[in-house]
Scaffold this motif. Structure first.
Motif, PDB file in Angstrom:
ATOM      1  N   PHE A 262      35.120  28.185  27.942  1.00  9.00           N
ATOM      2  CA  PHE A 262      36.022  27.378  28.759  1.00  9.00           C
ATOM      3  C   PHE A 262      37.351  27.170  28.054  1.00  9.00           C
ATOM      4  N   GLN A 263      37.305  26.977  26.724  1.00 10.65           N
ATOM      5  CA  GLN A 263      38.544  26.800  25.980  1.00 10.65           C
ATOM      6  C   GLN A 263      39.380  28.056  25.987  1.00 10.65           C
TER       7      GLN A 263
ATOM      8  N   THR B  60      45.163  29.029  32.120  1.00  8.21           N
ATOM      9  CA  THR B  60      44.877  28.629  33.490  1.00  8.21           C
ATOM     10  C   THR B  60      44.515  27.160  33.631  1.00  8.21           C
ATOM     11  N   GLY B  61      44.470  26.389  32.538  1.00 14.98           N
ATOM     12  CA  GLY B  61      44.132  24.980  32.689  1.00 14.98           C
ATOM     13  C   GLY B  61      42.638  24.772  32.819  1.00 14.98           C
ATOM     14  N   VAL B  62      42.297  23.644  33.436  1.00 13.70           N
ATOM     15  CA  VAL B  62      40.901  23.222  33.448  1.00 13.70           C
ATOM     16  C   VAL B  62      40.085  23.988  34.474  1.00 13.70           C
ATOM     17  N   THR B  63      40.668  24.294  35.642  1.00 18.17           N
ATOM     18  CA  THR B  63      39.876  24.894  36.711  1.00 18.17           C
ATOM     19  C   THR B  63      39.697  26.386  36.517  1.00 18.17           C
ATOM     20  N   GLY B  64      40.474  26.979  35.579  1.00 16.66           N
ATOM     21  CA  GLY B  64      40.450  28.428  35.412  1.00 16.66           C
ATOM     22  C   GLY B  64      39.066  29.031  35.311  1.00 16.66           C
ATOM     23  N   PRO B  65      38.228  28.597  34.342  1.00 18.68           N
ATOM     24  CA  PRO B  65      36.923  29.244  34.185  1.00 18.68           C
ATOM     25  C   PRO B  65      36.034  29.096  35.412  1.00 18.68           C
ATOM     26  N   TYR B  66      36.147  27.966  36.118  1.00 23.51           N
ATOM     27  CA  TYR B  66      35.292  27.803  37.299  1.00 23.51           C
ATOM     28  C   TYR B  66      35.706  28.786  38.382  1.00 23.51           C
TER      29      TYR B  66
ATOM     30  N   PHE C 174      37.227  31.563  37.914  1.00 24.27           N
ATOM     31  CA  PHE C 174      36.848  32.896  37.465  1.00 24.27           C
ATOM     32  C   PHE C 174      35.375  33.145  37.752  1.00 24.27           C
ATOM     33  N   GLY C 175      34.534  32.142  37.433  1.00 22.19           N
ATOM     34  CA  GLY C 175      33.104  32.294  37.674  1.00 22.19           C
ATOM     35  C   GLY C 175      32.809  32.516  39.143  1.00 22.19           C
ATOM     36  N   LEU C 176      33.440  31.699  39.971  1.00 22.63           N
ATOM     37  CA  LEU C 176      33.209  31.802  41.420  1.00 22.63           C
ATOM     38  C   LEU C 176      33.617  33.180  41.918  1.00 22.63           C
ATOM     39  N   VAL C 177      34.790  33.618  41.507  1.00 21.54           N
ATOM     40  CA  VAL C 177      35.313  34.902  41.981  1.00 21.54           C
ATOM     41  C   VAL C 177      34.415  36.040  41.531  1.00 21.54           C
ATOM     42  N   PHE C 178      33.974  35.944  40.279  1.00 24.56           N
ATOM     43  CA  PHE C 178      33.127  37.015  39.748  1.00 24.56           C
ATOM     44  C   PHE C 178      31.813  37.094  40.510  1.00 24.56           C
TER      45      PHE C 178
END
Lengths: 107, 281
Positions: free
Chosen positions: B94-95, B101-107, B109-113
């Motif tokens: 996440f870091q 991308t800030g805080v929402t970036g990894p989520y 990314f996960g959703l899109v993937f």
């Protein structure tokens, strides 16, 4: 070098107690700090014998263990990580069979 | 279990036997092996050339009390495992996204993937998926309910074990410290013994002196007594001599006074008296 021996470069008087997650060979730039064009030469420098490859896997495994399994009070994280990892791995090796169970013909 | 000498004998016999076995099993043994201190055959536990047991030990080159050159253990056992989100995704992932991308970036990314995998049916939603989903839901609820309780009891067990080891170590330290204290005490007492012996020697010297003086006095008394005896004897003899001499003189004088002389003496005395009486008047 027999199975289970310490690496040749490990010297207890110099390095102290043995750390299985540490690379004791010739000091080199860490992989995470490499530039893209240096990757080829970096691989060229490393030893590619089977025992060295096995050592690399062993060190990676131990690094993961030091971080998630060996602390004093460990939660469920390592179990879940192993679970997810094995799920992914087994899905990958069974993909040849699974792809015939697709629900849609056109994506 | 074994005394020192029997251990030496056993080592000797074992070295002879191992030499014999080396001759017989030469093809199966590693080319170089070092000192053996375990009672097992050589070809099972032969040290190889890379074994660190043959290398200098930690701090062997440091000499006496050289803590600066002994490598300290620079990794410590962590208290808890590294933080994870959703129970298994490491925090570092996440870091990794955060700067770009800030805080929402990894989520996102996960959703899109996941969306890509499912829509292209790289991840086929067959019956395995549905059973896996059920497992995930069940696991989630179980962990929600029971995790804190089980976690707390397991933590207590871990702490108890660590405390037991620490206590053992602390007790051993205490034993050593009491041993040191007792040894120092014994040393102090031994010094007291020295003083005691000095006092006893002084005592004995005084007694010797007292006896010596007593005997010296006795000697003086003896000698004086003998001399006194001689003096007394002399004086007594002198007295006797005097007495007898006087008696003999008197006797002879009395013998020499005849009756005639006596008459003359009397007449003379009367004349003298008359003279004296006439003078007085």
């Amino acid at each position: 070098m027999a199975f289970g021996d310490y690496p040749k470069e490990y010297n207890p008087a110099v390095h102290g107690p043995y750390d299985p997650a540490r690379y004791y060979g010739k000091p080199d730039t860490p992989f995470s700090q490499l530039k893209l064009n240096e990757i080829g030469s970096w691989f060229g420098r490393r030893s590619k014998t089977p025992s060295a490859v096995a050592g690399a896997f062993s060190r990676a495994w131990w690094r993961w263990q030091h971080k998630y399994v060996q602390p004093k009070k460990v939660g469920m994280a390592p179990f879940y990580q192993l679970l997810v990892g094995s799920m992914v791995f087994f899905y990958a090796i069974n993909y040849g069979r699974i792809k015939h169970h697709k629900n849609y013909k056109y994506h | 279990m074994f005394s020192q000498s029997s251990l030496v004998i056993i080592k000797l016999l074992w070295s002879k036997l191992s030499k014999f076995l080396t001759m017989i099993f030469r093809p199966f043994i590693q080319p170089r092996f070092n000192k053996q201190f375990l009672f097992v055959p050589n070809f099972i536990l032969a040290h190889t050339s890379t074994c660190p047991a043959s290398k200098p030990k930690c701090g062997a080159s440091a000499g006496k009390g050289g803590t600066t050159s002994i490598k300290k253990i620079d990794f410590k056992r962590a208290e808890k495992s590294a933080p994870c989100r959703f129970g298994f995704i490491p925090e570092e992932w996440f870091q990794f996204f955060h700067s770009k991308t800030g805080v929402t970036g990894p989520y996102i990314f996960g959703l899109v993937f996941v969306n890509y995998l499912v829509s292209k049916e790289i991840y086929v939603l067959e019956h395995e998926y549905y059973s896996g989903l059920s497992y995930v839901v069940i696991l989630y609820f179980i962990s929600k309910k029971m995790a804190p309780g089980i976690g707390a009891s397991l933590d207590k067990e871990v702490d108890a074990e660590i405390a037991e080891w620490e206590k053992g170590r602390a007790d051993q330290m205490k034993v050593f410290e009491t041993t040191i204290k007792d040894a120092k005490d014994a040393q102090w007492r031994a010094e007291g013994q020295k003083i005691l012996i000095e006092a006893k020697k002084e005592n004995v010297a005084m007694q010797l002196e007292a006896v010596y003086r007593e005997r010296a006095m006795r000697l003086y008394q003896m000698v004086k007594g003998r001399l006194d005896y001689h003096v007394k004897k002399r004086r007594t003899e002198n007295k006797l001599h005097q007495k007898w001499m006087i008696a003999w003189i008197l006797e002879n004088v009395h013998k020499s006074i005849t009756a005639d002389f006596q008459k003359q003496a009397l007449n003379q005395a009367i004349k003298d008296l008359a003279l004296a009486a006439s003078r007085v008047k």
